[in-house]
Write an enzyme that holds these catalytic residues in place. Sequence first.
Site, PDB file in Angstrom:
ATOM      1  N   GLY A  89       0.803  -1.209   0.000  1.00 15.03           N
ATOM      2  CA  GLY A  89       0.000   0.000   0.000  1.00 15.03           C
ATOM      3  C   GLY A  89       0.835   1.257   0.000  1.00 15.03           C
ATOM      4  N   THR A  90       2.085   1.129  -0.459  1.00 16.53           N
ATOM      5  CA  THR A  90       3.044   2.230  -0.426  1.00 16.53           C
ATOM      6  C   THR A  90       2.559   3.463  -1.187  1.00 16.53           C
ATOM      7  OG1 THR A  90       4.798   0.549  -0.380  1.00 16.53           O
ATOM      8  CG2 THR A  90       5.445   2.830  -0.858  1.00 16.53           C
ATOM      9  N   TRP A  92      -0.403   4.395  -2.076  1.00 14.67           N
ATOM     10  CA  TRP A  92      -1.572   4.972  -1.410  1.00 14.67           C
ATOM     11  C   TRP A  92      -1.157   5.789  -0.194  1.00 14.67           C
ATOM     12  CZ3 TRP A  92      -5.689   1.636   1.527  1.00 14.67           C
ATOM     13  CH2 TRP A  92      -6.858   2.399   1.717  1.00 14.67           C
ATOM     14  N   HIS A 148      11.732   1.299   1.890  1.00 17.86           N
ATOM     15  CA  HIS A 148      11.382  -0.111   2.070  1.00 17.86           C
ATOM     16  C   HIS A 148      12.393  -0.810   2.981  1.00 17.86           C
ATOM     17  CE1 HIS A 148       8.050  -0.335  -0.632  1.00 17.86           C
ATOM     18  NE2 HIS A 148       8.717  -0.332  -1.755  1.00 17.86           N
ATOM     19  N   ARG A 170       0.693  -5.328   5.549  1.00 19.79           N
ATOM     20  CA  ARG A 170      -0.396  -5.936   4.780  1.00 19.79           C
ATOM     21  C   ARG A 170      -0.389  -7.450   4.958  1.00 19.79           C
ATOM     22  NH1 ARG A 170      -1.174  -4.961  -1.785  1.00 19.79           N
ATOM     23  NH2 ARG A 170      -3.415  -5.411  -1.867  1.00 19.79           N
ATOM     24  N   SER A 178       0.323  -9.239  -5.008  1.00 22.17           N
ATOM     25  CA  SER A 178       0.618  -7.921  -5.567  1.00 22.17           C
ATOM     26  C   SER A 178       2.060  -7.848  -6.073  1.00 22.17           C
ATOM     27  CB  SER A 178       0.368  -6.840  -4.517  1.00 22.17           C
ATOM     28  OG  SER A 178       0.488  -5.551  -5.067  1.00 22.17           O
TER      29      SER A 178
END
Length: 345
Positions: A89-90, A92, A148, A170, A178
């Site tokens: 979800g980076t 976002w 990251h 997540r 994903s």
Amino acid sequence: MASSLPSSSSSLPKADDEAASNQEIYDQLREVVSTYPAAPRLSGIGRPYVRHPDGWYAFTPGVLNAMVIKRHLEARDTDVLLATFPKSGTTWLKALLFVALHRNADGRDRLAAHSPHQLVPFLEAQVFTNGRIPDLSSLPAPRLLMTHVPSVPLPESVAASGCKVVYLCRDPKDCLVSLWYFWKGLAPAPWDLGEAFRQFCDGVSLFGPFWEHALGYWRWHLERPAQVLFLTYEELAADTLGQLRRLAAFVGRPFTAEEREAGVDRGIVDACAMESLAGLEVNRSGKADMAELSVPNSVFFRRGVVGDWKNHLTPEMARRLDEITESKFRGSGLVLPRATTHLKI
């Protein structure tokens, strides 16, 4: 106000002697990285992972750049550091916090014209890379940083400064799917999901293993809850407005009663929704330079739903990942939400 970080060599002017000195630092560390063990190549991409002595994996540039960051990034108490495991979800999270911090200026206009990865570039893939050691001291506070990199290899100044850290986690099943789609979008050759699953379970993944990555930030959150916020993708999807308000308050920019009444926070949620971001021309046709890769912005947008793993993983695969997660997280107090339905962002 927060400011986007410089992410291209043209925005980082250096004297020739300084550039040469920086390149020498990179060359010396590259020699060190060359002694680290290599893991299996990422199928389709054809590039091997390198295992850092701290136990995490990345391609050679990622390991190298993380080491440069550890030595040369000086965090400040006013910084906001976003951290995620890849494909958690980076994009976002970048969009939500960038616009929230710029809501009294031109945040939404800039989001419409620039990819979230231009507005908040990755430290290890866009800022400290290709021989660059940028001077970020002139950026106004609060600086919005993104990585990251696992918690252990971060510069000591991050913890010492007391800067705010936001970690988004997540469900590893959705994360795996994903990741698989993301690399498939870049790979010149097919990548089998079964092979991706086996590598992920073995911990061989970008900045992985997944479980150690999450646990590092989770334990940091338990030790310093006022400094480190641990949020899950599933929580963010289920109550985006509530979690945005929580995020804004955590980084010191809570929405006022007047802003809530005017719907400022709801407007940010709408502007940063998957459908809104994916529909922007910059995200349909633009590209982002990531170390040695030029990545189409469109690859960062797929479905954006919770529980999509059910459409790709077999029950046996799902069971295996759940077993690993339960075993790894046992005794830590970390329990990830389990979605029973698909929730759109």
